[in-house]
Design a protein around this motif. Structure first.
Motif, PDB file in Angstrom:
ATOM      1  N   UNK A  34       0.836  -1.210   0.000  1.00  0.00           N
ATOM      2  CA  UNK A  34       0.000   0.000   0.000  1.00  0.00           C
ATOM      3  C   UNK A  34       0.863   1.249   0.000  1.00  0.00           C
ATOM      4  N   UNK A  35       1.909   1.238   0.801  1.00  0.00           N
ATOM      5  CA  UNK A  35       2.817   2.375   0.860  1.00  0.00           C
ATOM      6  C   UNK A  35       3.476   2.602  -0.500  1.00  0.00           C
ATOM      7  N   UNK A  36       3.887   1.523  -1.164  1.00  0.00           N
ATOM      8  CA  UNK A  36       4.530   1.642  -2.470  1.00  0.00           C
ATOM      9  C   UNK A  36       3.567   2.221  -3.508  1.00  0.00           C
ATOM     10  N   UNK A  37       2.338   1.733  -3.519  1.00  0.00           N
ATOM     11  CA  UNK A  37       1.349   2.246  -4.483  1.00  0.00           C
ATOM     12  C   UNK A  37       1.054   3.714  -4.195  1.00  0.00           C
ATOM     13  N   UNK A  38       0.888   4.052  -2.930  1.00  0.00           N
ATOM     14  CA  UNK A  38       0.659   5.439  -2.557  1.00  0.00           C
ATOM     15  C   UNK A  38       1.857   6.312  -2.941  1.00  0.00           C
ATOM     16  N   UNK A  39       3.056   5.794  -2.772  1.00  0.00           N
ATOM     17  CA  UNK A  39       4.267   6.505  -3.165  1.00  0.00           C
ATOM     18  C   UNK A  39       4.287   6.771  -4.667  1.00  0.00           C
ATOM     19  N   UNK A  41       1.706   6.832  -6.854  1.00  0.00           N
ATOM     20  CA  UNK A  41       0.630   7.755  -7.222  1.00  0.00           C
ATOM     21  C   UNK A  41       0.959   9.166  -6.743  1.00  0.00           C
ATOM     22  N   UNK A  42       1.448   9.279  -5.520  1.00  0.00           N
ATOM     23  CA  UNK A  42       1.807  10.590  -4.983  1.00  0.00           C
ATOM     24  C   UNK A  42       2.932  11.243  -5.754  1.00  0.00           C
ATOM     25  N   UNK A  43       3.921  10.460  -6.151  1.00  0.00           N
ATOM     26  CA  UNK A  43       5.038  11.010  -6.921  1.00  0.00           C
ATOM     27  C   UNK A  43       4.566  11.520  -8.271  1.00  0.00           C
ATOM     28  N   UNK A  44       3.725  10.745  -8.931  1.00  0.00           N
ATOM     29  CA  UNK A  44       3.194  11.171 -10.230  1.00  0.00           C
ATOM     30  C   UNK A  44       2.372  12.454 -10.062  1.00  0.00           C
ATOM     31  N   UNK A  45       1.562  12.516  -9.019  1.00  0.00           N
ATOM     32  CA  UNK A  45       0.771  13.733  -8.777  1.00  0.00           C
ATOM     33  C   UNK A  45       1.664  14.945  -8.504  1.00  0.00           C
ATOM     34  N   UNK A  46       2.719  14.753  -7.724  1.00  0.00           N
ATOM     35  CA  UNK A  46       3.635  15.863  -7.466  1.00  0.00           C
ATOM     36  C   UNK A  46       4.323  16.323  -8.746  1.00  0.00           C
ATOM     37  N   UNK A  47       4.684  15.383  -9.589  1.00  0.00           N
ATOM     38  CA  UNK A  47       5.316  15.741 -10.866  1.00  0.00           C
ATOM     39  C   UNK A  47       4.325  16.485 -11.748  1.00  0.00           C
ATOM     40  N   UNK A  48       3.076  16.076 -11.748  1.00  0.00           N
ATOM     41  CA  UNK A  48       2.058  16.740 -12.579  1.00  0.00           C
ATOM     42  C   UNK A  48       1.716  18.116 -12.021  1.00  0.00           C
ATOM     43  N   UNK A  49       1.574  18.225 -10.725  1.00  0.00           N
ATOM     44  CA  UNK A  49       1.150  19.482 -10.111  1.00  0.00           C
ATOM     45  C   UNK A  49       2.177  20.583 -10.325  1.00  0.00           C
ATOM     46  N   UNK A  50       3.439  20.327 -10.081  1.00  0.00           N
ATOM     47  CA  UNK A  50       4.420  21.399 -10.149  1.00  0.00           C
ATOM     48  C   UNK A  50       4.763  21.826 -11.573  1.00  0.00           C
ATOM     49  N   UNK A  68      10.620  16.587  -2.289  1.00  0.00           N
ATOM     50  CA  UNK A  68       9.534  15.867  -1.612  1.00  0.00           C
ATOM     51  C   UNK A  68       9.557  14.392  -1.990  1.00  0.00           C
ATOM     52  N   UNK A  69       9.763  14.112  -3.272  1.00  0.00           N
ATOM     53  CA  UNK A  69       9.823  12.711  -3.725  1.00  0.00           C
ATOM     54  C   UNK A  69      11.045  12.004  -3.135  1.00  0.00           C
ATOM     55  N   UNK A  70      12.178  12.685  -3.056  1.00  0.00           N
ATOM     56  CA  UNK A  70      13.379  12.072  -2.472  1.00  0.00           C
ATOM     57  C   UNK A  70      13.186  11.750  -0.983  1.00  0.00           C
ATOM     58  N   UNK A  71      12.564  12.658  -0.260  1.00  0.00           N
ATOM     59  CA  UNK A  71      12.298  12.400   1.165  1.00  0.00           C
ATOM     60  C   UNK A  71      11.334  11.230   1.318  1.00  0.00           C
ATOM     61  N   UNK A  72      10.298  11.217   0.477  1.00  0.00           N
ATOM     62  CA  UNK A  72       9.331  10.120   0.524  1.00  0.00           C
ATOM     63  C   UNK A  72      10.000   8.798   0.153  1.00  0.00           C
TER      64      UNK A  72
END
Length: 145
Positions: A34-39, A41-50, A68-72
């Motif tokens: 679950x953490x990996x999938x969330x990671x 999806x979250x990384x893709x969203x951060x890349x899209x948002x910025x 943020x992605x590196x810390x995650x």
């Protein structure tokens, strides 16, 4: 409850313990997935948002989403290390050994404290006079010859 056929199969303690351990490991691995999938999806969203939407361009750190992605990623690697490496070394047998060590230390400490109490609170010793004590403790009259 009222059936004629009674179940005589019972899981013994060792099988139950193995079952509980397996269930715990499955839950850990499921949480990691679950953490990996969330990671992801979250990384893709951060890349899209910025970059694509331009959100966060006014931050004091340029390309903040990369940090943020590196810390995650670091947090995810710690989780991965915990599930697959630490459980390999610190499994049920390790826990049992640690428990036995602590119990032995505690028993040793209790023995030391008991010895200290015995040394400090020794009962006064009285001289034993067997004839006097026998006369005092004997309720029967002395034999007359």
């Amino acid at each position: 409850m009222f059936s004629k056929a009674k179940k005589t199969e019972r899981i013994d303690a060792e099988q139950r313990e193995q079952y509980e351990y397996a269930r715990k490991r499955i839950a850990q691995k499921k949480s990691l997935m679950r953490h990996f999938i969330l990671f992801l999806v979250g990384s893709v969203l951060l890349i899209i948002i910025n970059p694509l939407l331009g959100y966060g361009n006014d931050f004091f750190i340029k390309d903040w989403f990369i940090w943020a992605i590196l810390i995650w990623t670091f947090i995810f690697l710690i989780h991965l290390f915990n599930v697959f490496v630490m459980n390999k070394f610190m499994d049920k047998e390790w826990e049992d050994r640690q428990l036995e060590k602590l119990k032995a230390r505690q028993a040793e400490r209790i023995a030391q404290l008991q010895q200290k109490v015995d040394n400090e609170l020794q009962l006064p010793t009285t001289p034993t006079n067997t004839t006097k004590s026998n006369e005092l403790n004997n309720p029967l009259p002395p034999d007359v010859e």
